[in-house]
Design an enzyme around this catalytic site. Structure first.
Site, PDB file in Angstrom:
ATOM      1  N   GLU A   1       6.842 -26.253 -17.858  1.00 16.34           N
ATOM      2  CA  GLU A   1       5.440 -25.975 -17.520  1.00 16.34           C
ATOM      3  C   GLU A   1       4.919 -26.851 -16.396  1.00 16.34           C
ATOM      4  O   GLU A   1       4.228 -26.394 -15.493  1.00 16.34           O
ATOM      5  CB  GLU A   1       4.544 -26.122 -18.756  1.00 16.34           C
ATOM      6  CG  GLU A   1       4.591 -24.952 -19.728  1.00 16.34           C
ATOM      7  CD  GLU A   1       5.794 -24.979 -20.655  1.00 16.34           C
ATOM      8  OE1 GLU A   1       6.613 -25.925 -20.555  1.00 16.34           O
ATOM      9  OE2 GLU A   1       5.935 -24.062 -21.480  1.00 16.34           O
TER      10      GLU A   1
ATOM     11  N   HIS B   1       0.884 -25.560 -32.203  1.00 21.24           N
ATOM     12  CA  HIS B   1       0.847 -24.271 -31.513  1.00 21.24           C
ATOM     13  C   HIS B   1      -0.498 -23.562 -31.606  1.00 21.24           C
ATOM     14  O   HIS B   1      -0.594 -22.386 -31.306  1.00 21.24           O
ATOM     15  CB  HIS B   1       1.913 -23.338 -32.099  1.00 21.24           C
ATOM     16  CG  HIS B   1       3.294 -23.609 -31.611  1.00 21.24           C
ATOM     17  ND1 HIS B   1       3.886 -24.842 -31.685  1.00 21.24           N
ATOM     18  CD2 HIS B   1       4.223 -22.789 -31.035  1.00 21.24           C
ATOM     19  CE1 HIS B   1       5.113 -24.769 -31.189  1.00 21.24           C
ATOM     20  NE2 HIS B   1       5.336 -23.541 -30.786  1.00 21.24           N
TER      21      HIS B   1
END
Ligand SMILES: Cc1ncc(C[n+]2csc(CCOP(=O)(O)OP(=O)(O)O)c2C)c(N)n1
Ligand SMILES: [Mg+2]
Lengths: 376, 361
Positions: free
Chosen positions: B94, B163
């Site tokens: 990322e 998450h």
């Protein structure tokens, strides 16, 4: 859909040893000498101004490393994008930023290259394709991949320039980083991306042996073989002595040409040394005076000057004259910076935050457009 | 020597030639009623594909966006249409690919970066927070960063602590970025289209819980301006202000409350930055009561900001102090029952409204 994994194999490692610099016109090499001396002189005045508290914040001096910026930038085209870290005055000057815009930026003046909003660590120069000056160690390395990615995309996918009046072509991006930055995850992610996506970005590690006060053998594993880092990502990698600008050119020029031609990334361990402390507030307890002296004896400016004198390309008088011109140029820059107005908070604090300022973007601020950047 | 030219264009010249879409009044947007019923994810895809067809500078990159057709099938079929040079599978990297796209945006491309989840954006925090929203300022107006970061935001699928992030509470703090958060397929398309055409970095927050939601979505491309809330339901007893998925909980709560004779204004804010505080004030002046529903944590977050602005701007119009309903102030739990207790829901919202009304009856 699956591609043959050909792109990840390193290119041939037969690095050229041709003496390309010898074939260059002497005027070109005199320009190198001038550029390097300009950086040296500029940095001397920068330190002076810093000590007089005309310059604030973090300020990192480039002296000693001049052959790196000047030699590598001389090896590429003017419209090849470049990006670097916070030790950026040398790259800005080598790329063609005026000493005035560079000094005024550090003085925090509206006439500076970033209108006084960036300072020493954030030298940006759009007309000269310099994309900063970045303060977070390693953060510029994915950006460098992005610049090269975009140039390649405009050439291959769009087949026209993203900006009007600019023809797309095969470009490379130069991305500079310090030896300390090779320890950052961002750099490894960037290397991996550049390799798998065939991005022509050249990572130039200006390896001055120290990450702030931490010597290289204390901050990075396998420090004597840094190029193995690049090779492990399938990237053509090379170590270059960065104290001798002719050597830099001789080795870097064919290297970068090949990366451009093959649209592949490169990794360069460019060995150099910085004469001053890490920043302006560094007592340098981590190294000896003798070590610094040893490197000053191998000074890159003195070396090129000596060569050019031996070859009759410049005389003692010519050198004096060049130094005088440079001194005047830098003094003029200091005077310009001194006499320029500071950005007016009422006019400039809330500008350049959004490209499209809108209502209600902030509970306390009204964003608007202000002065056009003086470099544009 | 120092009289600098002033910028007189609407869009900052650092962005070069830039075409904004034409924005129309809410009533002039294509109808929300109709039988072209598609999923939220398809609405997102339509917005991207339309823009990509018209502007080659736009590309999409992210984990599994190409050959896998999208981890959540948002980009399904896009590889076939646009090819691998414009729909790009990234490694799980990322920081690397977000940073790379920022460089590409500075150069002049217009990347769309898909985060499989905003929960994974923290490893890219330096790139997306330190670089994208500051580039224009730091460079003194030389380079902008026209980029869209988009992905799933929010809890609700028993994904536990790491998450389930709602990043709006953290990221909206940063000047230089814009943030959009649709609550339904129609807005998803219109807001994403605007995000792609916006010259600033846009953080676009979707919800995995809503990607399958279906509604009528017009085929044509339309652009919902940033900073314009939608009054999703009208009433005069209390104002409900919300963002993204919990707007739907507010509508459920309002429906329930209506059965008890309590009619609420429900404001779907649609963007967090800019924040349509004017719409909130207008409603509060009518209802004199406000409950803010926010799926991120309460401390220093979106609800705190909205309530502060309400207090600053229309304090005297309030009959009761503003009330907020957030996710509970703990890490996100896994167990179904715990997670349900953690999230805002229609019951919590209805209870808050009733408390406010009871105290001011
Ligand atoms: C992420 C991050 N951590 C720490 C710092 C503080 N810092 C600035 S420069 C530096 C040393 C970097 O050394 P190197 O990369 O070798 O570059 P050099 O200064 O030698 O040019 C440190 C620790 C920073 N700017 N960013
Ligand atoms: Mg170093």
């Amino acid at each position: 859909m699956t591609q043959a994994p050909t792109s990840n194999t390193p290119m041939t490692k037969a690095h050229s040893k041709a003496n390309l610099a010898a074939e260059l016109p002497k005027a070109t090499q005199l320009k190198w000498l001038r550029d390097m001396q300009l950086i040296r002189e500029f940095e001397n005045r920068t330190m002076q101004a810093y000590q007089q508290a005309k310059i604030g914040g973090f300020c990192h001096i480039y002296s000693g490393q001049e052959a790196c910026a000047v030699g590598t930038i001389a090896s590429v085209n003017h419209d090849d994008p470049i990006v670097t870290a916070y030790r950026d005055h040398g790259h800005a000057l080598a790329r063609g930023m005026s000493a005035r815009a560079c000094m005024a930026e550090m003085f925090g003046k509206i006439t500076g290259c970033a209108k006084g909003k960036g300072g020493s660590m954030h030298m940006f120069d759009r007309p000269n394709w310099l994309y900063g000056g970045h303060g977070i160690v390693g953060a510029q390395t994915p950006l460098g991949a992005g610049l090269a990615f975009a140039a390649k995309y405009e050439f291959e996918v769009m087949k026209k320039g993203v900006h009007p009046h600019h023809e797309p072509k095969k470009k490379v991006a130069l991305c500079y980083l310090g030896d300390g930055a090779i320890d950052q995850g961002a750099f490894h992610e960037a290397l991996n991306l550049a390799s798998i996506l065939d991005i022509p970005v050249i990572y130039i590690i200006e390896n001055n042996g120290y990450s702030m006060g931490t010597a290289i053998h204390r901050h990075t594993a396998n420090h004597e073989n840094l190029i193995s880092r690049g090779e492990s990502y399938g990237i053509d990698s090379i170590q270059i002595d960065g104290l001798d600008i002719r050597n830099v050119y001789n080795q870097f020029k064919p290297f970068v040409d090949r990366c451009r031609e093959n649209s592949r990334p490169g990794f360069v361990d460019l060995k150099t040394y910085r004469y001053q402390g890490h920043s302006m507030s560094d007592p340098q307890k981590y190294r000896t005076k003798e070590e610094v002296e040893e490197y000053k004896n191998k000074d890159s400016i003195a070396r090129l000057l000596g060569n050019l004198m031996d070859e009759g390309a410049i005389t003692e008088d010519g050198w004096k004259q060049m130094q005088n011109e440079i001194r005047d140029e830098v003094l003029d820059a200091v005077e310009f910076a001194e006499n320029s107005p500071a950005p007016d908070p009422a006019g400039e604090l809330f500008t350049d935050v959004y490209a499209l300022p809108q209502k209600n973007l902030s509970p306390t601020a009204e964003y608007h457009h202000g002065a056009k950047n003086p470099l544009l | 020597m120092t009289t600098l030219e002033m910028i007189d264009s609407k869009i900052h010249p650092a962005l070069g030639e830039w075409e904004l879409p034409e924005f129309v009044a809410e009533a002039d947007l294509p109808s929300r009623e109709g039988d072209r019923v598609i999923q939220f994810r398809e609405a997102l895809r339509e917005a991207m594909s339309h823009e990509m067809r018209h502007d080659e500078r736009i590309f999409l990159i992210g984990e599994e966006v190409a050959q896998y057709n999208g981890a959540y099938k948002v980009s399904q079929g896009m590889l076939d249409e646009f090819g691998e040079k414009r729909i790009i599978d990234s490694p799980i990297s990322e920081n690397g690919f977000a940073g790379m796209c920022i460089g590409a945006a500075m150069y002049g491309l217009r990347p769309i970066v898909e985060f499989m989840s905003w929960s994974f954006s923290f490893v890219a925090a330096d790139a997306i927070l330190n670089n994208a929203p500051k580039m224009l300022y730091m460079s003194g107006g030389q380079w902008g960063c026209p980029i869209v970061f988009r992905g799933n935001d929010g809890a609700g699928g028993q994904l536990a602590s790491t998450h389930s992030w709602c990043v709006e509470g953290l990221y909206a703090n940063v000047p230089g970025l814009k943030m959009a958060i649709p609550s339904n397929p129609y807005d998803a398309k219109g807001l994403l289209a605007t995000a792609i055409r916006d010259p600033d970095p846009v953080f676009f927050l979707e919800s995995e819980r809503m990607l399958g939601d279906k509604a009528h979505v017009p085929e044509e491309q339309y652009y919902i301006p940033f900073g314009r809330a939608r009054l999703a339901r009208e009433g005069d007893a209390c104002t409900l202000v919300s963002f993204g998925r919990p707007v739907n909980f507010c509508l459920e709560a309002a429906e329930k409350l209506a059965g008890e004779g309590i009619e609420c204004d429900v404001l779907d804010m649609r963007t967090i930055r800019p924040l349509d505080i004017d719409a909130i004030i207008e409603s509060v002046k009518k209802t004199n009561r406000v409950v803010v529903v926010d799926q991120s944590w309460p401390f220093g977050g979106v609800s705190s900001e909205v309530i502060t602005q309400i207090c600053e701007r229309c304090f005297d119009w309030l009959d009761h102090q503003p009330v907020r309903v957030n996710t509970e102030d703990v890490p996100t739990p896994y167990a179904k029952g715990l997670e349900a207790a953690y999230l805002p829901n229609p019951d919590k919202i209805a209870a808050a409204v009733k408390r406010v009304i009871a105290a001011t009856a």
